[in-house]
Write a protein that holds these residues in place. Sequence first.
Motif, PDB file in Angstrom:
ATOM      1  N   ASN A 133       0.708  -1.110  -0.060  1.00 54.28           N
ATOM      2  CA  ASN A 133       0.056   0.054  -0.066  1.00 54.28           C
ATOM      3  C   ASN A 133       0.845   1.144  -0.028  1.00 54.28           C
ATOM      4  OD1 ASN A 133      -2.406  -1.620   0.060  1.00 54.28           O
ATOM      5  ND2 ASN A 133      -2.532  -1.306   2.314  1.00 54.28           N
ATOM      6  N   ARG A 134       1.702   1.233   0.825  1.00 57.15           N
ATOM      7  CA  ARG A 134       2.861   2.806   0.985  1.00 57.15           C
ATOM      8  C   ARG A 134       3.701   2.628  -0.122  1.00 57.15           C
ATOM      9  NH1 ARG A 134       3.193   3.782   6.488  1.00 57.15           N
ATOM     10  NH2 ARG A 134       4.284   5.536   5.664  1.00 57.15           N
ATOM     11  N   ASN A 135       4.283   1.427  -0.669  1.00 59.91           N
ATOM     12  CA  ASN A 135       5.244   1.229  -1.657  1.00 59.91           C
ATOM     13  C   ASN A 135       6.203   2.434  -1.879  1.00 59.91           C
ATOM     14  OD1 ASN A 135       5.975   0.289  -4.074  1.00 59.91           O
ATOM     15  ND2 ASN A 135       4.730   1.946  -5.471  1.00 59.91           N
ATOM     16  N   LYS A 136       6.858   2.418  -0.518  1.00 62.52           N
ATOM     17  CA  LYS A 136       8.129   3.005  -0.350  1.00 62.52           C
ATOM     18  C   LYS A 136       9.006   2.695   0.682  1.00 62.52           C
ATOM     19  CE  LYS A 136       6.959   6.451   2.890  1.00 62.52           C
ATOM     20  NZ  LYS A 136       7.508   7.808   3.574  1.00 62.52           N
ATOM     21  N   ASP A 158      18.874   4.823  12.783  1.00 60.04           N
ATOM     22  CA  ASP A 158      18.806   3.841  13.823  1.00 60.04           C
ATOM     23  C   ASP A 158      18.099   2.639  13.671  1.00 60.04           C
ATOM     24  OD1 ASP A 158      20.377   5.636  15.258  1.00 60.04           O
ATOM     25  OD2 ASP A 158      18.775   6.773  15.960  1.00 60.04           O
ATOM     26  N   PHE A 159      17.225   2.594  12.562  1.00 58.86           N
ATOM     27  CA  PHE A 159      16.175   1.388  12.542  1.00 58.86           C
ATOM     28  C   PHE A 159      16.668   0.688  11.042  1.00 58.86           C
ATOM     29  CE2 PHE A 159      14.202   4.178  15.528  1.00 58.86           C
ATOM     30  CZ  PHE A 159      13.557   3.421  16.316  1.00 58.86           C
ATOM     31  N   HIS A 160      16.231  -0.293  10.945  1.00 63.63           N
ATOM     32  CA  HIS A 160      16.326  -1.172   9.654  1.00 63.63           C
ATOM     33  C   HIS A 160      15.357  -0.389   8.737  1.00 63.63           C
ATOM     34  CE1 HIS A 160      18.541  -4.842  11.271  1.00 63.63           C
ATOM     35  NE2 HIS A 160      19.410  -3.916  11.148  1.00 63.63           N
ATOM     36  N   PHE A 161      15.734  -0.410   7.373  1.00 63.53           N
ATOM     37  CA  PHE A 161      14.419  -0.017   6.315  1.00 63.53           C
ATOM     38  C   PHE A 161      14.382  -1.292   5.665  1.00 63.53           C
ATOM     39  CE2 PHE A 161      14.917   4.153   7.875  1.00 63.53           C
ATOM     40  CZ  PHE A 161      13.621   5.092   7.177  1.00 63.53           C
ATOM     41  N   TYR A 162      13.067  -1.476   4.939  1.00 61.25           N
ATOM     42  CA  TYR A 162      12.862  -2.424   4.207  1.00 61.25           C
ATOM     43  C   TYR A 162      11.929  -1.813   3.069  1.00 61.25           C
ATOM     44  CZ  TYR A 162      14.266  -6.325   7.184  1.00 61.25           C
ATOM     45  OH  TYR A 162      15.209  -7.054   7.991  1.00 61.25           O
ATOM     46  N   GLU A 163      12.058  -2.238   1.652  1.00 61.76           N
ATOM     47  CA  GLU A 163      11.132  -2.113   0.854  1.00 61.76           C
ATOM     48  C   GLU A 163      10.578  -3.225   0.058  1.00 61.76           C
ATOM     49  OE1 GLU A 163      12.896   0.405  -2.110  1.00 61.76           O
ATOM     50  OE2 GLU A 163      14.291  -0.873  -2.616  1.00 61.76           O
ATOM     51  N   THR A 164       9.498  -3.080  -0.556  1.00 63.31           N
ATOM     52  CA  THR A 164       8.850  -4.236  -1.257  1.00 63.31           C
ATOM     53  C   THR A 164       9.558  -4.374  -2.543  1.00 63.31           C
ATOM     54  OG1 THR A 164       7.057  -5.291  -2.494  1.00 63.31           O
ATOM     55  CG2 THR A 164       7.052  -2.998  -2.284  1.00 63.31           C
ATOM     56  N   THR A 165       9.737  -5.697  -3.007  1.00 58.03           N
ATOM     57  CA  THR A 165      10.402  -5.883  -4.499  1.00 58.03           C
ATOM     58  C   THR A 165       9.451  -5.930  -5.388  1.00 58.03           C
ATOM     59  OG1 THR A 165      10.460  -8.307  -3.947  1.00 58.03           O
ATOM     60  CG2 THR A 165      12.312  -7.245  -3.351  1.00 58.03           C
ATOM     61  N   GLU A 166       8.078  -5.921  -5.044  1.00 58.11           N
ATOM     62  CA  GLU A 166       6.930  -5.879  -6.023  1.00 58.11           C
ATOM     63  C   GLU A 166       6.744  -4.703  -6.567  1.00 58.11           C
ATOM     64  OE1 GLU A 166       5.733  -8.865  -7.019  1.00 58.11           O
ATOM     65  OE2 GLU A 166       6.964  -9.760  -5.586  1.00 58.11           O
TER      66      GLU A 166
END
Lengths: 150, 150
Positions: free
Chosen positions: B37-40, B82-90
């Motif tokens: 939904n957020r796609n970032k 300070d935090f881990h970041f992730y993003e979708t690969t889709e």
Amino acid sequence: MIKTSIVKNQITAETLLKEKGLRCTKARILIFCEFLNRNKPLSINEFKNKKSFNDLDESSLYRNFKKLEAAGLIRAIPGSGDFHFYETTELQHSHHHHHITCSSCKKIQCLNVCSVEKQLSKMANSVGFQVEGHRLELYGICQECVAKKL
Amino acid sequence: MIKTSIVKNQITAETLLKEKGLRCTKARILIFCEFLNRNKPLSINEFKNKKSFNDLDESSLYRNFKKLEAAGLIRAIPGSGDFHFYETTELQHSHHHHHITCSSCKKIQCLNVCSVEKQLSKMANSVGFQVEGHRLELYGICQECVAKKL
DNA sequence: GTACATGCAAACCATTTGCAACAGA
DNA sequence: TCTGTTGCAAATGGTTTGCATGTAC
């Protein structure tokens, strides 16, 4: 040759520390010299594991990184794995460089030119950022490995 | 409009989870949908602070990030604050792109253009390499933080 | 029913902080 | 001497892990 530049860096370090109004502590000089000598992004972990830093308490390490950063002598590189990374802000223009790794034989080669700054500024400006720095790692195939595969 | 896409993403999420052999848990769907939904790039912190995730234990959050990453559904973004970041690969994030991190507020922004390929080829060719790929992370200051500092 | 996911609490580990002893200027 | 720095130990905070319970399939 190498020794000469190390001596030179020690003097540079002491001079710069004084200029910034920082006391010339044994620890401080050692740390800052390491940045000047290696002249590439260094993780805190690399200092912790180095024998010459065994006598220095970890808390002093951290405190000195903070001091040097506040004085503008080193810069924190945001986000690189589990440890903080810093790089010196000195020598940057004459020595800034990247590496390329051969994905076949794993050899690492220094690139003595970095010609992407203008593009990076444009890319960043398009989303409203001002670039402060970048980390760039290339990978590819070296001449020898190309030859071997033919 | 928004609702439609959210419903669609829920279906997408469940389908993709099953495809990868992951169980369709309530928590897992919630998390992965958030990415769709957020796609970032999203930090773990954003999940922790969101009310809809209040019922979910932190350890489950972390475990699910790991699972989704291992399945290739999201990707960890190297080096943030300070935090881990992730993003979708889709979605649009499946194609090659880079990020810029604000060194002040730690926000991560996707760069939709990568205009350095030609330069990189030249740099590599000058030392006899053929480029296969590159990793590039920028850091700088975002518009809002520039404004704040004035 | 079985394997995997969850909640809870404790552990872990990089980094920070308080405080007394110490060193640079 | 006086202020800033160091070492030591304890605290902090994001992340991980062990274990018993719960849930998808």
